[in-house]
Structure formats: C-alpha cells, structure tokens
Design an enzyme around this catalytic site. Structure first.
Site, PDB file in Angstrom:
ATOM      1  N   CYS A 102      34.919  -5.221  70.076  1.00 42.04           N
ATOM      2  CA  CYS A 102      35.267  -6.609  70.408  1.00 42.04           C
ATOM      3  C   CYS A 102      34.172  -7.280  71.226  1.00 42.04           C
ATOM      4  O   CYS A 102      34.114  -8.503  71.315  1.00 42.04           O
ATOM      5  CB  CYS A 102      36.556  -6.687  71.203  1.00 42.04           C
ATOM      6  SG  CYS A 102      37.499  -5.174  71.287  1.00 42.04           S
ATOM      7  N   VAL A 154      34.356  13.329  58.483  1.00 38.56           N
ATOM      8  CA  VAL A 154      35.405  14.130  57.849  1.00 38.56           C
ATOM      9  C   VAL A 154      35.628  13.574  56.451  1.00 38.56           C
ATOM     10  O   VAL A 154      35.871  12.377  56.279  1.00 38.56           O
ATOM     11  CB  VAL A 154      36.701  14.099  58.684  1.00 38.56           C
ATOM     12  CG1 VAL A 154      37.840  14.768  57.915  1.00 38.56           C
ATOM     13  CG2 VAL A 154      36.480  14.777  60.029  1.00 38.56           C
ATOM     14  N   GLU A 161      32.979  12.028  64.773  1.00 38.54           N
ATOM     15  CA  GLU A 161      32.649  10.604  64.665  1.00 38.54           C
ATOM     16  C   GLU A 161      31.468  10.473  63.718  1.00 38.54           C
ATOM     17  O   GLU A 161      30.417  11.061  63.944  1.00 38.54           O
ATOM     18  CB  GLU A 161      32.314  10.045  66.050  1.00 38.54           C
ATOM     19  CG  GLU A 161      31.611   8.693  66.065  1.00 38.54           C
ATOM     20  CD  GLU A 161      32.369   7.583  65.323  1.00 38.54           C
ATOM     21  OE1 GLU A 161      33.595   7.500  65.461  1.00 38.54           O
ATOM     22  OE2 GLU A 161      31.697   6.816  64.566  1.00 38.54           O
ATOM     23  N   ARG A 176      43.784  15.424  79.863  1.00 39.43           N
ATOM     24  CA  ARG A 176      44.342  15.290  81.211  1.00 39.43           C
ATOM     25  C   ARG A 176      45.588  16.154  81.387  1.00 39.43           C
ATOM     26  O   ARG A 176      45.865  16.655  82.461  1.00 39.43           O
ATOM     27  CB  ARG A 176      44.743  13.820  81.469  1.00 39.43           C
ATOM     28  CG  ARG A 176      43.665  12.998  82.126  1.00 39.43           C
ATOM     29  CD  ARG A 176      44.109  11.540  82.345  1.00 39.43           C
ATOM     30  NE  ARG A 176      43.006  10.664  81.983  1.00 39.43           N
ATOM     31  CZ  ARG A 176      43.011   9.777  81.014  1.00 39.43           C
ATOM     32  NH1 ARG A 176      44.111   9.598  80.287  1.00 39.43           N
ATOM     33  NH2 ARG A 176      41.948   9.058  80.753  1.00 39.43           N
ATOM     34  N   ALA A 207      38.214   3.826  70.179  1.00 39.74           N
ATOM     35  CA  ALA A 207      39.259   3.641  71.194  1.00 39.74           C
ATOM     36  C   ALA A 207      40.458   4.570  71.022  1.00 39.74           C
ATOM     37  O   ALA A 207      40.794   5.336  71.940  1.00 39.74           O
ATOM     38  CB  ALA A 207      39.717   2.180  71.186  1.00 39.74           C
ATOM     39  N   ARG A 266      34.004  16.537  79.999  1.00 38.24           N
ATOM     40  CA  ARG A 266      35.437  16.684  80.252  1.00 38.24           C
ATOM     41  C   ARG A 266      36.073  17.670  79.262  1.00 38.24           C
ATOM     42  O   ARG A 266      37.291  17.726  79.134  1.00 38.24           O
ATOM     43  CB  ARG A 266      36.117  15.315  80.136  1.00 38.24           C
ATOM     44  CG  ARG A 266      35.811  14.412  81.328  1.00 38.24           C
ATOM     45  CD  ARG A 266      36.254  12.993  81.070  1.00 38.24           C
ATOM     46  NE  ARG A 266      36.120  12.164  82.254  1.00 38.24           N
ATOM     47  CZ  ARG A 266      34.961  11.629  82.665  1.00 38.24           C
ATOM     48  NH1 ARG A 266      33.843  11.861  81.983  1.00 38.24           N
ATOM     49  NH2 ARG A 266      34.927  10.885  83.760  1.00 38.24           N
TER      50      ARG A 266
END
Lengths: 470, 470
Positions: free
Chosen positions: B46, B83, B36, B23, B12, B73
């Site tokens: 959740c 990492v 990731e 953006r 998130a 995107r």
C-alpha cells in the site's frame, strides 16, 4: 388557539429549541419569545479561547445566528432582558428589560436554558481589574483589551482543565510568559494522571510553567488595585494578567427558586424527552442540566455546545408536536494545546471505581499514520476494559495531528456496549497517509483484550492458588 | 513431537501468521518455514504509490521486518522460492528455489497467503517496455527508473480506482502531464457515481485529464517497441509512461490446482477461524481469500493490508493453540489524491440493491472544523439507510484534511447494527478545531433519519393513496 413558548437563555440550547419548534409550528400556531440577559444570542462560547489566541475572528464570527436573523424567522428575541422569577402556578415568568422595567409573560411551554456560570473561587482580589473569566463574548473582548495594555508580558492561568490549557495556548500565542496554576497533581483531570502527565510535559515543552498541586489563595494587587500576582500556599506567581479557567457550574438559581428539581451537581433533572422532572410543560437543556452517563449510569454535569444543540433540537421537536429523546452521553471530549491533541471518552479510572466497576487498563504508543509516512506523529492511547466481561469502559488519547478525533471510535463502541475483543476486529479505515496497518485504537484494544484474558486466567478459581479441600 | 508450520507467501498475512504462531509456540515445539517467491517479505504494498510520489523512502522504509529479522526469531524464511504444488494427501508442498531445484517439504499446518495479482488486460502492447504495474517493490523501482528516463513528460494511468488515483497523484508530483483512462462513468467506483463525480472534479482541479467511459484497447508502441500511447475506442492518449492501476484479483492458481474451494470472486473460502473450508490443517488469509461483508452478508474480495494482518494474527493464534476468529468486514476504505480525502464504508447503492436491500439516501455538505475556525475544509457526506428500519447501510465521504477517518464512525456503527436515528445521538468529540458543533457525520445521519421517517409516512398503507375496499 395560539400557544406561547417562552425560552429563558438565548444560547445554543435555547435558540436551537426555539428554531426547531418554529420549523415545526408556524407563528399563528406558536408564538415564541426568547429572553437573553446578555447582548448576544447563539454564539459559540467554545470558540472564545481561539478568538483570543488569534485563530479566528470575533466576536461576530462566533455568532451562529444574530437576534435579527432569529426575529426574521418569527422568534421574538429580547436581548438584555433577564428572567428573574418563574411563577409555575400561573405559568408565567417575570423579566426585567434593559431599562429596568419588569413585566410578566405567560407561557404554555417554558424552556430553561440558562447555561452555566464560571467557577470563581472566593479568594481575596478575585474581582480586581486584570482578572478575567472566559465565558461570554464580553469576557473575550475584555481579555483582548487587557492584552493590549502596555507592559503586559506575564499571564497566570488558574485551572488546568480544558479552558485552562486552551487559554494557556492563547496567552503563549500573544508572546506572554505563561504560568498555569492548578490545584490538582496533573493538569487535565478529565484524564487519568498518567495521561495528564503527558499533557503536562507537552505544556512544559511549549514553555508553560506548570505549577501543580497548588491552589490559588489570593490575587495580590498593586497600588492601583490591579492584579499583580497569584499567591499559592508556597509562592507568588507574578501576573500582568490573570485568567480564570476553573470550569463552570450549572446556572440554576432561577430554577431552584421555582422549586424545580436539581441533582447533586446542581443541574436541573429532566426525563429523556428533556422535560423537567415532575413538570408538564417545562423543559430544560444545555449547560444547566445533568445528563446520564451511559457507561457509569450516573448523572453528570457536562457543559458542551454539542450536547446543548442536541437538547435544544429535542425540546423543539417535542414542543413542535414531534417526539425525540436524549439517551445520554458517554463523556466524550476533545481539546488541544498548540499542536498537542487531547481526547477522552467513557470513564477514567477513578470514575470507573466510583461506579463500582473493576477494570484492567492498557497503554500503548503508536503513530497517526504509517510509520514510514511523513508527519506520522506519535500518539499514546489508553484503554480501560471491565474485568471479566472485557466491555470497553474508557478511551484516552494524547498525541498530535490526527490523534483526537480517533476518540469517536471509542464513543461509538461505548454506545454500542462493545467489548475490547470486538473492537480488535473493527474494520477501520486504513491507508498509509491515515493510519498504521493496525490503527492505534485497535492496538490499544488488543492489548486491553490480552490484559482481560490474562486477568481472567490469573484470578480464575484454582489458577495459581491452592484451594482448600471443601 | 515437533510440528512444522509451512507458510506460502511472505507478506502481511503469511508473516503475521508465522510471527504470532512463534510467539505462542517455541521452536522446539513448532518449526516454521516460510516460502516467498519474491526478494522481500513483510512489506507494505500500500505504500508503493507514496514511495513513487516521493513522500516516503523506499524500498527499505516499506519493509516492516526483513527476512533476517524473521530468521532471528526462528522463522526459516526462503526467499526467491516458489511453491508450485500442494500435495494434500501427503501433507507436503513442492518448492522451487532460486537455483531451480525442487524439493518437497512436509507440513502439519499449512498457511496459504499467496496474495493477489494485478489485473492486466489482455490487450496488444500490454507487455511493452514503459508499461508498469504497482504491486511489488520491484514494480516500484521499475516505475522510478522509468521516470528517470530522458524526455518523460506524459503519463497515462489506466484505471480510476484506489491505485489509479494514487498513481495519478504520484505522476503529478513528478511534474508529468497525467491522463487517467477509466472505463467507468466516474472514477472511484467503490463510491456511488455522485460521490465519484466529486473525485473526478478534484482530479481535474489538480490538472489530471480524466477520460471516463473509455476502456484501454491497445498500448501503441514506437519503432523501438516502447509504449507511446494508450488507445481507446475513440482516441489515442500519448504516453511516455503507462501505469496500470486496475485493481487486483486473488492469486489462487496454486490453491485451485490443489482442489481447494474458491468463491465466485476467485478467492479461497475459509471458516471464521480462517481455516480453508473442508480442510483440517490448511489455513488462508490476506488478499487471496474472500471475506464476509457483515452488511450485505455476501462474500467479497477486498485486498487490504489491514485485513491481511488481522487474518495472519488469527491464523497464528489458532495454530499456536489459542482461539481467534475473523467476523468479517464492513467494507471500509480510505484514500487520498493530493489533499482530497476519499472514504467509504458499508454498501454503496448498487451493492445494497444487489443484496436485496432497499434504502433512502442523504447527502450533506459541512466542514471538518467549526466554520469560523481556520482551515475548516468543506466535506461532502453521503449516508445510506435501510427503508423502514433506518439501519445504517453505508457512509461515503469526499473532503479535505480531517474528512476520511471520520468514516470510522460509520464502520463502528455498521458493526454494531445502529440505525441512523441512533447515530444522531452519538456523543462524538467536539471542539472548534476538530468539528462543527454537529459533526458532519451526525448531520448526514440526521438528514437520513428524516428521510427514513418521511419515506415511512409516505408509503404507509393509506398515506396519500386510496385503498380498494377488501
């Protein structure tokens, strides 16, 4: 010496005042007499549409406390007894009992809680059998008797506000063909037209015929004098049953006759302690007073049981020797028609303009729960924010289960004077069964905050315009 | 010159930061690389208990945006790539790809969004087959595979917090006998014990065996090495499946090794712009940071997707050349177990004491809707208010449908610094399907306000005590 508190009107405000005063002062210190012209006290008028719909029992279920229960607590309730005159100089009221006898009763404190009366257009046929209001428990019983008549299959509801849409649902629930006749362009004029349009679509989706922009001009009657149709300028809408849901106005003739101050909406004017302005021992609360809207700073008439209960409690505290005040409202209201939930708080666009406030608005669509969670229901949220400052001015929601009570977020934020930018940071409850990770109200606030910023950038001196040299 | 933003952790906070930065800045201005270590990005952890319970689809339904969508995107997502080192002097990170190759990547801006890791007690048998965590989508799939095994009929859930009670529900929904083993006196220690007791009663009412005050000491295994029981000091609790729901701690080993500042809860310390303290171009957000509690003024670790999303957006705005800050939290959380809703915001009693705040409390019972309306469900509301000032300190709710999200009223009121007396006047949404005429939160606030007044009267100098002459 024992004082006497006289209460005129035995519903929410009046009986809350009486009960709270009694809690604070025993019977040997304060005598309490409550006059109620009807047959019941302390009932939930807001519950009547749901009783008619069949959701709740009635009328007993809607009575929070009976006259007998109040009497047990030392409140002298006089049912069927109407106060017809207030003699302020002598400090007494004239009341007519069920047998027509009139008698003066002196007061040390007087509470005027005469409530509101339904707006009843003066059109031909309005008093015909088969035309019903929805204000009192007797009205509710009359509608139910009307529904029991043989051959009733078409209802016309006049008025597209809260009571109108609630009664449209109630009529649908009885299996009737329902036509809603409303003089406004969209139902639910407490919302902006774009949000009201969503209510219209919802009503139509439920099978209600919505006739907008059409005022009822006449109730046409049959050979027996019963209502058979509602006529507008253009059409006749057949009706076996006509329900009036045109809202209410303050019931203040008695107060007016006594020279008490009324506002432009016809409601009594009080100070913050709910004392009638210019008086020393006359109090008023509930549907017969005007209240301050904290956002517009204008006085409004809002008939809602929740305000009436608060007013009553405040009056009772003050008469009881304590101190309490009513700061005002922000204009919150929630309603539903079948499974469509409707909510608003603060100002709608026209109200903001009337208050001299300029604004930007944002409308978003989201869901009541995480999108992947079952029963996640769509929801449209509209936010109005003041230009420049970004202060929240209003919030409107149309959605399904879980939508309406989110308006409370806006109600608290308005009370606190928050900006939409501050609202974006609010730590609202999140878990997938309860909300998307960004609550819909936050998404709307965020879009409004962006709109405020964009507007500020666009209209700042020199932004996108050539300034003449000075 | 093109800058590079490197994101460590693709859930998130990390992906919100990446998306928001994208953006605001195009690819030729800002290159974005996101590492990731798992197989998925942007998923709702959740949601995992609800997926396991069978309420939602999974794992795809829980993924808000796939790696491919992010790549479309213009975000270079590297899955399965961990990492392992941050070289702050050189401004680069060392990452190991799925093939074990290590490579340095330089950054102009670094976002640390490494999240949290489940607390895993170091007890014998904890790593046995049949013992499951509930943190990642892989965990979810493992639990579901575990449930598919033949002869599974008993589950032991270790831990009585949010994940514990949610997983208890999930196991019930699979028809298992469920035992909840919790070292605390009552489940749900984010609530006060009296409110936690209501959760315990609810769990027991659903058929869960709640074993409180009992820490898990060992996972006993069968001859094949599979979990067969959870042992506490006093007893053995047979289990075909063991679920760990002991909460999480910040995953900050990498940050610690890089010399970045950690707080007492093990989370990274940031300023209000979410920049890591003492750094210029390192940002952190989500479950790996500590946040300011606006009520206690203390730092806390709260792992919640809603905060992570806000942090990410703020970081992305700042990296993107804008300006945004995170003011802090008030500690709001909502959850449910079957139809029992649980909510809290602000401080519970022990937190208030630890913050040096003295308080009075009030507990009331009311209903979610008007008492006469169908499905009006009971609800218990507890309010903590500061002694003397009456400032709201905390709100806790245990109830059924319509209970939990009422906590948002408290969340906004806490943010605004309202007193319980001010809350009594709040203009909350009222209609019989949505609330009693006094909303339960108002009733609780009113009782708390009375308690504050009574306490003030009782403890005022001279009240009920003989003062010694000076």
């Amino acid at each position: 010496m024992t004082e006497r508190l006289v209460v005129v009107g035995g519903d929410a405000a009046g009986m809350s005042a009486a009960s709270q005063a009694r809690r604070r002062r025993p019977a040997d210190d304060l005598e309490i007499v409550a006059f109620e012209r009807g047959r019941h006290v302390s009932y939930s008028a807001c519950g009547i549409p749901y009783w008619i719909a069949g959701d709740t029992g009635g009328p007993d279920a809607l009575i929070a406390r009976t006259a007998a229960e109040h009497r047990d607590r030392g409140i002298d309730v006089r049912l069927g007894t109407e106060v017809t005159r207030i003699d302020r100089d002598a400090g007494r009221v004239l009341a007519r009992d069920p047998d027509g006898r009139e008698e003066w009763t002196g007061y040390d404190h007087l509470v005027i809680a005469t409530g509101a009366v339904p707006v009843r257009p003066r059109i031909p046929g309005i008093d015909a059998p088969g035309v019903f209001g929805v204000q009192t428990l007797d009205d509710g019983e009359a509608v139910l008797r009307g529904l029991d008549r043989a051959g009733v299959r078409r209802a016309v509801v006049v008025g597209g506000g809260y009571i109108g849409v609630e009664m449209a649902e109630a009529m649908l629930r009885h299996g009737l063909d329902v036509t809603l006749v409303d003089r406004n362009p969209q139902p639910m004029t407490t919302l902006d037209p774009d949000m009201g349009h969503l209510v219209r679509e919802a009503l139509e989706g439920l099978g209600v015929t919505v006739v907008s922009g059409a005022a009822a001009r006449e109730v046409l009657t049959d050979s027996e004098g019963r209502a058979r149709a509602v006529a507008t300028d253009d059409a006749e809408h057949p009706a076996d049953l006509v329900v009036l849901g045109l809202g209410v106005r303050p019931n203040t003739d008695l107060a007016h006759d006594a020279g008490l101050p009324l506002g432009t909406h016809g409601g009594l004017l009080t100070d913050r302690s709910m004392r009638v302005r210019g008086t020393e021992r006359i109090w008023a609360g509930g549907d017969c007073v005007e209240v301050l809207n904290l956002v517009s700073r204008a006085l409004q008439h809002i008939a809602l049981g929740t305000h009436a209960n608060k007013h009553g409690r405040i009056i009772g505290t003050n008469v009881g020797g304590g101190y309490a005040t009513f700061p005002g409202v922000v204009g919150t209201a929630v309603s539903k028609v079948c499974d469509v939930e409707i909510a608003r708080t603060g100002l709608k666009e026209s109200q903001a303009r009337a208050a001299g406030l300029d604004f930007v608005s944002a409308v978003i669509e989201s869901t009541s729960r995480a999108g992947y969670y079952p029963q996640a229901a769509p929801m449209t949220v509209k936010v109005l924010a003041e230009r420049g400052t970004g202060r929240l001015l209003g919030l409107q929601i149309v959605g399904r289960e879980g939508a309406a009570k989110r308006v409370d977020i806006g109600a608290v934020a308005l009370t606190a004077g928050m900006t939409v930018g501050q609202m974006v940071d609010l730590d609202l409850g999140y878990a997938p069964p309860f909300s998307p990770v960004w609550d819909p109200v936050l998404v709307a606030a965020r879009k409004a905050a962006d709109a405020v910023a964009a507007d500020t950038a666009r209209t700042a001196p020199g932004a996108g315009e050539v300034r003449k040299p000075g």
